[in-house]
Design a protein around this motif. Structure first.
Motif, mmCIF file in Angstrom:
data_model
loop_
_atom_site.group_PDB
_atom_site.id
_atom_site.type_symbol
_atom_site.label_atom_id
_atom_site.label_comp_id
_atom_site.label_asym_id
_atom_site.label_seq_id
_atom_site.Cartn_x
_atom_site.Cartn_y
_atom_site.Cartn_z
ATOM 1 N N ALA A 59 -61.889 9.788 21.607
ATOM 2 C CA ALA A 59 -62.874 10.652 22.259
ATOM 3 C C ALA A 59 -63.726 11.397 21.237
ATOM 4 O O ALA A 59 -64.947 11.536 21.403
ATOM 5 N N HIS A 105 -55.526 10.424 29.894
ATOM 6 C CA HIS A 105 -54.235 10.006 29.358
ATOM 7 C C HIS A 105 -53.091 10.640 30.136
ATOM 8 O O HIS A 105 -52.023 10.033 30.283
ATOM 9 N N ASN A 139 -60.962 12.770 28.071
ATOM 10 C CA ASN A 139 -60.104 11.647 27.686
ATOM 11 C C ASN A 139 -58.628 12.054 27.652
ATOM 12 O O ASN A 139 -57.751 11.265 28.004
ATOM 13 N N GLY A 165 -62.340 6.381 27.500
ATOM 14 C CA GLY A 165 -61.229 6.166 28.422
ATOM 15 C C GLY A 165 -60.905 4.696 28.597
ATOM 16 O O GLY A 165 -59.731 4.300 28.634
ATOM 17 N N GLY A 170 -66.061 10.891 28.903
ATOM 18 C CA GLY A 170 -64.717 10.335 28.972
ATOM 19 C C GLY A 170 -64.652 8.910 29.481
ATOM 20 O O GLY A 170 -63.608 8.259 29.351
ATOM 21 N N ALA A 179 -56.015 9.157 22.222
ATOM 22 C CA ALA A 179 -56.893 9.704 23.263
ATOM 23 C C ALA A 179 -57.879 10.700 22.660
ATOM 24 O O ALA A 179 -59.089 10.644 22.912
ATOM 25 N N GLU A 236 -66.219 15.394 26.297
ATOM 26 C CA GLU A 236 -65.617 14.092 25.997
ATOM 27 C C GLU A 236 -64.124 14.169 25.686
ATOM 28 O O GLU A 236 -63.309 13.453 26.283
#
Length: 439
Positions: free
Chosen positions: A384, A91, A87, A139, A135, A380, A83
């Motif tokens: 996550a 980004h 993420n 996200g 993600g 981010a 995860e």
């Protein structure tokens, strides 16, 4: 004084937003919302359709309730492991490419689940599905922070997360229909058709994402220069008080760990209901797969209404904590009532409807808490981390419900456990200082 295109409106901050600002955000919402909503509908459907597959798959493959619960939940181990890196990659490389990659790979894996023949294969495919989807949800939450300031993001997050309810509203009847009418077609079981037919839309939508999604405001050619300037200015102002913490600092933050535990509590309720709802309805005396599917749509249909009304109230009042805690209490009450009335289908459905409304309403509003103090790469990683730790409940919840059901020969103890977690989540939300999250 008249407001200008650049005014940023916050509750109690002075002038209301100008017509230009209102029209701009409406334009953005109509551009982004439909696609994001469809993305999450097919994502959530692929994640939980195993609950309907269980109605026949468990018998065909000889899966016990404990084996099913472990397999349903092991998805979240793969999700947990990948995860945060997923993420952070999003980004860095942009939402368009990464969200498309996620959706196409999970659609393929979901469809291939039709070929499992043993519990081990079931575990492997569920784990790989979690790896593929890692993600996606954080996200999208991160993606919304690129476009909407805090006072507008609550409703947008709620609109996005109504996809959970919509996937139940649409997916229940569709899954029930597939289970009833496709058994034996081409020599395949109905649960095999279920995985295949509900995996294909994810691949298609992933391709659409790659073709039409814009990573950032600056890349949105469908906006005028003035509209892009307004949106960028408002996001910049919204980020002034946020902290862009290094990833390692995020991992040690007490606030982030508190958010993780709060979300964990709510996700316990969510997946306890999502993975076991068809089984609970069947236990009330309903045996036809299509009827189970139609009945399972009722709680999710009511949840859509509840989610939108509570989110509107939260944004209007600039209050978050009680708008999370009260639905959590309603969800707990509904879980208890579903047990008390378990032998009466109409009353049990009323309890399950209250439970689903309360549980699903807490989730989008919860995300107004961590996004109130995180920004940039810190956001981010933090979002996550919260989502990955919280979603470990996605493993623990169905497994414990299945284990308790097997040990006690009843759904009651599992539902009481989920109710306790909903109460805990509500209390943790109230422990967050109001000044930090209310706007």
């Amino acid at each position: 004084m008249a407001s200008t295109a650049g005014d940023l409106h916050r509750p109690g901050a002075g002038a209301p937003p100008s017509e230009f600002e209102t029209a701009t955000y409406k334009k953005v919402a109509w551009r982004l919302s439909p696609l994001l909503l469809i993305c999450y509908v097919v994502a959530y459907l692929d994640r939980v359709n195993v609950g309907f597959a269980k109605l026949q798959m468990s018998t065909d493959l000889g899966l016990s309730d404990a084996v099913y619960g472990f397999g349903a939940g092991i998805f979240f181990f793969g999700y947990f492991i990948f995860e945060i890196p997923s993420n952070v990659i999003l980004h860095k490389v942009g939402a368009r490419v990464w969200i498309a990659r996620i959706m196409i790979t999970w659609g393929i894996i979901s469809a291939l689940t039709m070929f499992i023949t043993t519990p081990t294969m079931f575990y492997v495919m569920r784990f790989m599905l979690g790896v593929a989807e890692a993600g996606f949800f954080p996200g999208i939450i991160l993606y919304l922070t690129y476009w909407f300031p805090a006072e507008r993001r609550g409703r947008m997050t709620t609109l996005f997360m109504t996809a959970i309810a919509l996937s139940g509203l649409i997916g229940g009847p569709v899954s029930g229909w597939i289970m009833k009418h496709f058994d034996g077609v081409n020599g395949w079981h109905s649960w095999q058709w279920l995985f295949l037919l509900e995996g294909i839309p994810s691949i298609v939508v992933g391709i659409v994402v790659f073709l039409v999604m814009d990573d950032r405001i600056a890349k949105a050619t469908w906006l005028t220069a003035e509209e892009r300037e307004l949106l960028e200015r408002n996001i910049a102002k919204d980020n002034v008080e946020k902290v862009d913490m290094p990833v390692l600092q995020v991992l040690k933050s007490g606030r982030v760990w508190l958010m993780s535990l709060t979300y964990f509590s709510f996700v316990m309720g969510l997946y306890g209901v999502s993975f076991w709802l068809p089984t609970i309805i069947k236990a009330t005396g309903v045996t036809d797969a299509l009827n189970i599917g139609l009945l399972s749509a009722i709680p999710f249909g009511a949840a859509v209404i509840g989610m939108l009304l509570v989110a509107r109230s939260a944004d209007k009042r600039g209050e978050r904590r009680w708008h999370i805690a009260v639905p959590a209490a309603v969800g707990a009450l509904g879980l208890v009532l579903s047990v008390v009335w378990s032998t009466n289908t109409p009353l049990a459905m009323l309890g399950l409807t209250l439970a689903t409304m309360g549980i699903l309403t807490t989730l989008p509003l919860f995300w107004s808490l961590p996004t109130a103090f995180l920004a940039g790469t810190g956001a981010a990683a933090g979002i996550a981390m919260i989502n990955s730790l919280g979603n470990l409940a996605g493993f623990l919840s169905p497994y414990l419900v299945g284990w308790l059901k097997q040990v006690t020969a009843s759904n009651a103890s599992g539902m009481y456990m989920l109710a306790a977690f909903m109460v805990l989540g509500g209390l943790l939300a109230l422990s967050v200082p109001a000044r930090m999250v209310n706007r």
